[in-house]
Design a protein around this motif. Structure first.
Motif, PDB file in Angstrom:
ATOM      1  N   GLY A 130      26.081   8.070 -24.784  1.00 61.36           N
ATOM      2  CA  GLY A 130      26.212   6.580 -25.234  1.00 61.36           C
ATOM      3  C   GLY A 130      24.803   5.950 -25.698  1.00 61.36           C
ATOM      4  N   SER A 131      24.985   4.691 -25.447  1.00 53.46           N
ATOM      5  CA  SER A 131      23.846   3.790 -25.944  1.00 53.46           C
ATOM      6  C   SER A 131      22.681   4.093 -24.955  1.00 53.46           C
ATOM      7  CB  SER A 131      24.263   2.425 -25.973  1.00 53.46           C
ATOM      8  OG  SER A 131      22.961   1.474 -26.036  1.00 53.46           O
ATOM      9  N   THR A 132      21.487   3.939 -25.543  1.00 50.86           N
ATOM     10  CA  THR A 132      20.309   4.223 -24.665  1.00 50.86           C
ATOM     11  C   THR A 132      20.008   2.831 -23.996  1.00 50.86           C
ATOM     12  OG1 THR A 132      18.941   3.621 -26.434  1.00 50.86           O
ATOM     13  CG2 THR A 132      19.373   6.152 -25.859  1.00 50.86           C
ATOM     14  N   LYS A 133      20.731   1.648 -24.178  1.00 50.18           N
ATOM     15  CA  LYS A 133      20.377   0.423 -23.659  1.00 50.18           C
ATOM     16  C   LYS A 133      20.129   0.699 -22.068  1.00 50.18           C
ATOM     17  CE  LYS A 133      22.333  -2.477 -27.327  1.00 50.18           C
ATOM     18  NZ  LYS A 133      23.323  -3.312 -27.610  1.00 50.18           N
ATOM     19  N   ALA A 134      19.569  -0.328 -21.368  1.00 51.06           N
ATOM     20  CA  ALA A 134      19.781  -0.265 -19.958  1.00 51.06           C
ATOM     21  C   ALA A 134      21.084  -0.744 -19.454  1.00 51.06           C
ATOM     22  CB  ALA A 134      18.482  -1.129 -19.389  1.00 51.06           C
ATOM     23  N   MET A 135      21.242  -0.431 -18.226  1.00 48.18           N
ATOM     24  CA  MET A 135      22.261  -0.789 -17.439  1.00 48.18           C
ATOM     25  C   MET A 135      21.887  -1.603 -16.021  1.00 48.18           C
ATOM     26  SD  MET A 135      24.880   2.237 -18.504  1.00 48.18           S
ATOM     27  CE  MET A 135      23.829   3.576 -17.845  1.00 48.18           C
ATOM     28  N   LYS A 136      22.759  -2.240 -15.683  1.00 47.65           N
ATOM     29  CA  LYS A 136      22.503  -2.684 -14.167  1.00 47.65           C
ATOM     30  C   LYS A 136      23.671  -2.312 -13.274  1.00 47.65           C
ATOM     31  CE  LYS A 136      18.675  -4.647 -15.352  1.00 47.65           C
ATOM     32  NZ  LYS A 136      17.418  -4.010 -15.010  1.00 47.65           N
ATOM     33  N   TYR A 137      23.530  -2.122 -11.773  1.00 46.96           N
ATOM     34  CA  TYR A 137      24.358  -1.811 -10.767  1.00 46.96           C
ATOM     35  C   TYR A 137      24.198  -3.212  -9.871  1.00 46.96           C
ATOM     36  CZ  TYR A 137      27.240   0.855  -7.980  1.00 46.96           C
ATOM     37  OH  TYR A 137      28.305   1.097  -6.872  1.00 46.96           O
ATOM     38  N   ILE A 138      25.149  -4.001  -9.881  1.00 42.15           N
ATOM     39  CA  ILE A 138      25.084  -5.140  -9.084  1.00 42.15           C
ATOM     40  C   ILE A 138      26.035  -4.869  -7.976  1.00 42.15           C
ATOM     41  CG2 ILE A 138      25.625  -7.673  -9.159  1.00 42.15           C
ATOM     42  CD1 ILE A 138      25.321  -7.441 -12.179  1.00 42.15           C
ATOM     43  N   THR A 139      25.370  -5.142  -6.795  1.00 39.03           N
ATOM     44  CA  THR A 139      26.133  -5.155  -5.409  1.00 39.03           C
ATOM     45  C   THR A 139      26.032  -6.671  -4.876  1.00 39.03           C
ATOM     46  OG1 THR A 139      25.393  -2.829  -4.975  1.00 39.03           O
ATOM     47  CG2 THR A 139      26.029  -4.012  -3.162  1.00 39.03           C
ATOM     48  N   ALA A 140      27.114  -7.057  -4.571  1.00 41.95           N
ATOM     49  CA  ALA A 140      27.470  -8.207  -3.700  1.00 41.95           C
ATOM     50  C   ALA A 140      28.247  -8.099  -2.586  1.00 41.95           C
ATOM     51  CB  ALA A 140      28.170  -9.054  -4.747  1.00 41.95           C
ATOM     52  N   ILE A 141      27.542  -8.785  -1.465  1.00 39.74           N
ATOM     53  CA  ILE A 141      28.114  -9.085   0.036  1.00 39.74           C
ATOM     54  C   ILE A 141      28.606 -10.229   0.125  1.00 39.74           C
ATOM     55  CG2 ILE A 141      27.818  -8.372   2.223  1.00 39.74           C
ATOM     56  CD1 ILE A 141      27.291  -5.903   0.458  1.00 39.74           C
ATOM     57  N   ILE A 142      29.856 -10.406   0.133  1.00 35.27           N
ATOM     58  CA  ILE A 142      30.311 -11.908   0.348  1.00 35.27           C
ATOM     59  C   ILE A 142      31.411 -12.127   1.223  1.00 35.27           C
ATOM     60  CG2 ILE A 142      30.130 -12.212  -2.314  1.00 35.27           C
ATOM     61  CD1 ILE A 142      33.199 -11.644  -2.579  1.00 35.27           C
ATOM     62  N   LYS A 143      31.722 -13.569   1.592  1.00 32.48           N
ATOM     63  CA  LYS A 143      32.576 -13.562   2.690  1.00 32.48           C
ATOM     64  C   LYS A 143      34.141 -13.119   2.006  1.00 32.48           C
ATOM     65  CE  LYS A 143      30.488 -17.245   5.260  1.00 32.48           C
ATOM     66  NZ  LYS A 143      30.212 -18.517   5.577  1.00 32.48           N
ATOM     67  N   PRO A 144      34.953 -12.555   2.867  1.00 38.78           N
ATOM     68  CA  PRO A 144      36.254 -12.151   2.402  1.00 38.78           C
ATOM     69  C   PRO A 144      36.997 -13.259   1.700  1.00 38.78           C
ATOM     70  CG  PRO A 144      35.768 -11.165   4.483  1.00 38.78           C
ATOM     71  CD  PRO A 144      34.590 -12.116   4.165  1.00 38.78           C
ATOM     72  N   PHE A 145      37.228 -14.361   2.218  1.00 40.25           N
ATOM     73  CA  PHE A 145      37.992 -15.673   1.654  1.00 40.25           C
ATOM     74  C   PHE A 145      37.299 -15.998   0.220  1.00 40.25           C
ATOM     75  CE2 PHE A 145      34.789 -17.873   4.236  1.00 40.25           C
ATOM     76  CZ  PHE A 145      34.629 -19.096   3.394  1.00 40.25           C
ATOM     77  N   THR A 146      36.411 -15.691  -0.255  1.00 44.53           N
ATOM     78  CA  THR A 146      35.883 -15.911  -1.479  1.00 44.53           C
ATOM     79  C   THR A 146      36.152 -14.860  -2.540  1.00 44.53           C
ATOM     80  OG1 THR A 146      33.432 -15.077  -1.406  1.00 44.53           O
ATOM     81  CG2 THR A 146      33.640 -17.294  -0.539  1.00 44.53           C
ATOM     82  N   PHE A 147      36.600 -13.778  -2.216  1.00 36.88           N
ATOM     83  CA  PHE A 147      36.901 -12.798  -3.144  1.00 36.88           C
ATOM     84  C   PHE A 147      37.881 -13.125  -4.436  1.00 36.88           C
ATOM     85  CE2 PHE A 147      39.539  -9.089  -4.543  1.00 36.88           C
ATOM     86  CZ  PHE A 147      38.555  -8.520  -5.319  1.00 36.88           C
ATOM     87  N   ASN A 148      39.005 -13.618  -4.032  1.00 34.39           N
ATOM     88  CA  ASN A 148      39.665 -14.185  -5.259  1.00 34.39           C
ATOM     89  C   ASN A 148      39.035 -14.948  -6.209  1.00 34.39           C
ATOM     90  OD1 ASN A 148      41.923 -12.711  -4.400  1.00 34.39           O
ATOM     91  ND2 ASN A 148      42.911 -14.156  -3.212  1.00 34.39           N
ATOM     92  N   GLU A 149      38.301 -16.006  -5.865  1.00 26.44           N
ATOM     93  CA  GLU A 149      37.707 -17.082  -6.786  1.00 26.44           C
ATOM     94  C   GLU A 149      36.571 -16.342  -7.454  1.00 26.44           C
ATOM     95  OE1 GLU A 149      35.247 -21.207  -6.631  1.00 26.44           O
ATOM     96  OE2 GLU A 149      36.492 -20.689  -4.906  1.00 26.44           O
ATOM     97  N   VAL A 150      35.815 -15.348  -6.845  1.00 32.85           N
ATOM     98  CA  VAL A 150      34.597 -14.512  -7.483  1.00 32.85           C
ATOM     99  C   VAL A 150      35.521 -13.639  -8.580  1.00 32.85           C
ATOM    100  CG1 VAL A 150      33.420 -12.539  -7.150  1.00 32.85           C
ATOM    101  CG2 VAL A 150      33.301 -14.345  -5.690  1.00 32.85           C
ATOM    102  N   ARG A 151      36.692 -12.847  -8.223  1.00 29.23           N
ATOM    103  CA  ARG A 151      37.336 -11.928  -9.112  1.00 29.23           C
ATOM    104  C   ARG A 151      37.785 -12.799 -10.298  1.00 29.23           C
ATOM    105  NH1 ARG A 151      42.483  -9.590  -6.657  1.00 29.23           N
ATOM    106  NH2 ARG A 151      42.929 -11.559  -7.014  1.00 29.23           N
ATOM    107  N   ASN A 152      38.431 -13.774  -9.932  1.00 30.14           N
ATOM    108  CA  ASN A 152      39.080 -14.750 -11.013  1.00 30.14           C
ATOM    109  C   ASN A 152      38.072 -15.111 -11.937  1.00 30.14           C
ATOM    110  OD1 ASN A 152      41.488 -14.198  -9.960  1.00 30.14           O
ATOM    111  ND2 ASN A 152      41.770 -15.926  -9.036  1.00 30.14           N
TER     112      ASN A 152
END
Length: 123
Positions: free
Chosen positions: A7-29
Motif C-alpha cells: 500500500g501507500s507508504t504514508k504514515a497512519m495513526k491508531y486512535i484510541t478513545a475512552i468515552i462515557k457510554p452515553f456519548t457513543f451515538n453522538e461520537v459515532r454519528n
C-alpha cells in the motif's frame, strides 16, 4: 494464497478513545457524517480523576473504583488524525470530569486479510 499487496507508504495513526457510554451515538454519528467509517468498540472499566462512584445494590450502598466506559479504536491515514481527534473530543465533551481521553499512536502497518492489501489501502 494471494501475495500481500503493498500500500501507500504514508504514515497512519491508531486512535484510541475512552468515552462515557452515553456519548457513543453522538461520537459515532459525528464520525460517520465526516466520512470516517470503521472502528472497533469495546466495553471497558477504569478510573482516573473521577475516582469512582457510589452504587446501591439490594439496598446496600457501596463504592466502586471502576467506572464503565467505551473504548473506541480507529485506524486512519495520517492526514485524518486531527479531524478524527477533533470530532471525538467535541462529540464526547460534556464539560464533566470523566468525559474521557484520546490517545494517538503511530501505526506501522495494516493488512486487510481478505485481499492482502497493506498500509492505508487496507484501511
Amino acid at each position: 494464497m494471494q501475495a500481500l499487496q503493498a500500500g501507500s507508504t504514508k504514515a497512519m495513526k491508531y486512535i484510541t478513545a475512552i468515552i462515557k457510554p452515553f456519548t457513543f451515538n453522538e461520537v459515532r454519528n459525528a464520525l460517520a457524517d465526516a466520512g470516517i467509517s470503521g472502528m472497533t468498540v469495546g466495553e471497558v472499566s477504569g478510573f482516573g480523576r473521577q475516582k469512582g462512584q457510589t452504587e446501591v445494590y439490594r439496598g446496600a450502598e457501596y463504592t466502586t473504583n471502576m467506572l464503565p466506559k467505551l473504548k473506541l479504536e480507529i485506524a486512519v491515514a495520517d492526514a485524518l488524525e486531527d479531524k478524527v481527534v477533533e470530532i471525538i473530543a467535541k462529540a464526547a465533551n460534556n464539560q464533566e470530569i470523566g468525559d474521557g481521553k484520546i490517545f494517538v499512536f503511530d501505526l506501522a502497518d495494516a493488512i486487510r486479510i481478505r485481499t492482502g492489501e497493506r498500509g492505508d489501502l487496507a484501511l
